[in-house]
Design an enzyme around this catalytic site. Structure first.
Site, short mmCIF file in Angstrom:
data_model
loop_
_atom_site.label_atom_id
_atom_site.label_comp_id
_atom_site.label_asym_id
_atom_site.label_seq_id
_atom_site.Cartn_x
_atom_site.Cartn_y
_atom_site.Cartn_z
N SER A 1 -10.58 1.59 -27.15
CA SER A 1 -11.48 0.52 -27.49
C SER A 1 -12.65 0.67 -27.02
CB SER A 1 -10.83 -0.64 -27.22
OG SER A 1 -11.11 -1.21 -25.76
N LYS B 1 -14.20 -4.63 -21.88
CA LYS B 1 -14.98 -4.54 -23.41
C LYS B 1 -16.36 -4.96 -22.83
CE LYS B 1 -11.22 -4.97 -25.55
NZ LYS B 1 -10.64 -3.75 -26.38
#
Length: 148
Positions: free
Chosen positions: A23, A65
């Site tokens: 990701s 993230k």
């Protein structure tokens, strides 16, 4: 004594972590080692663009993230361009060809929260799915690599 200092450093200051998903590619590829700085969130100096680690709202596992926006800010994605408070954001590390035609929001980040996104937008489960993350759940910032 040295062992105690090293243990204390790992428990409360710096900790290595292996990235287990795609990701954050291309900035932080799967299998990369990052060094977490645990006091970062406690010092309250989080900024947009910082890489942060928190417990995933989906499975409670440590998740990496990018912090995008904070309380009171609006976030949208318009044809793959990140928009914060109505202004397009420069994201040189994002491969826009992989996320062309993507739309999201706008949403407002609630008080005491951070909106997070994976750099690999088409392969990331992030605040677009589970909403903004409470700041008190951010466990660390990434000290190395900068991922920027």
């Amino acid at each position: 004594m040295l062992a105690a200092v090293l243990l204390a450093t790992r428990l409360w200051v710096l900790e290595p972590m292996t990235v287990s998903s795609e990701s954050m590619e291309p900035a932080v590829p799967r299998g990369s080692m990052v060094l977490l700085y645990k006091p970062g969130p406690l010092l309250g100096d989080l900024r947009a663009g910082d890489l942060v680690v928190f417990s995933s709202p989906e499975d409670r596992r440590p998740t990496l993230k990018r912090a995008i926006a904070f309380q009171g800010q609006s976030v949208a994605i318009e044809d793959s361009v990140l928009i914060v408070d109505g202004k397009p954001q420069s994201e040189p590390g994002i491969d826009h060809s992989r996320i062309d035609g993507s739309y999201f929001g706008p949403v407002m980040v609630p008080a005491g929260h951070v909106f997070v996104l994976g750099d690999n937008r088409s392969g990331s489960i992030d605040s677009r799915v589970y909403g903004s993350v409470p700041l008190d759940q951010v466990q660390a910032t990434v000290a190395w690599p900068s991922g920027g």
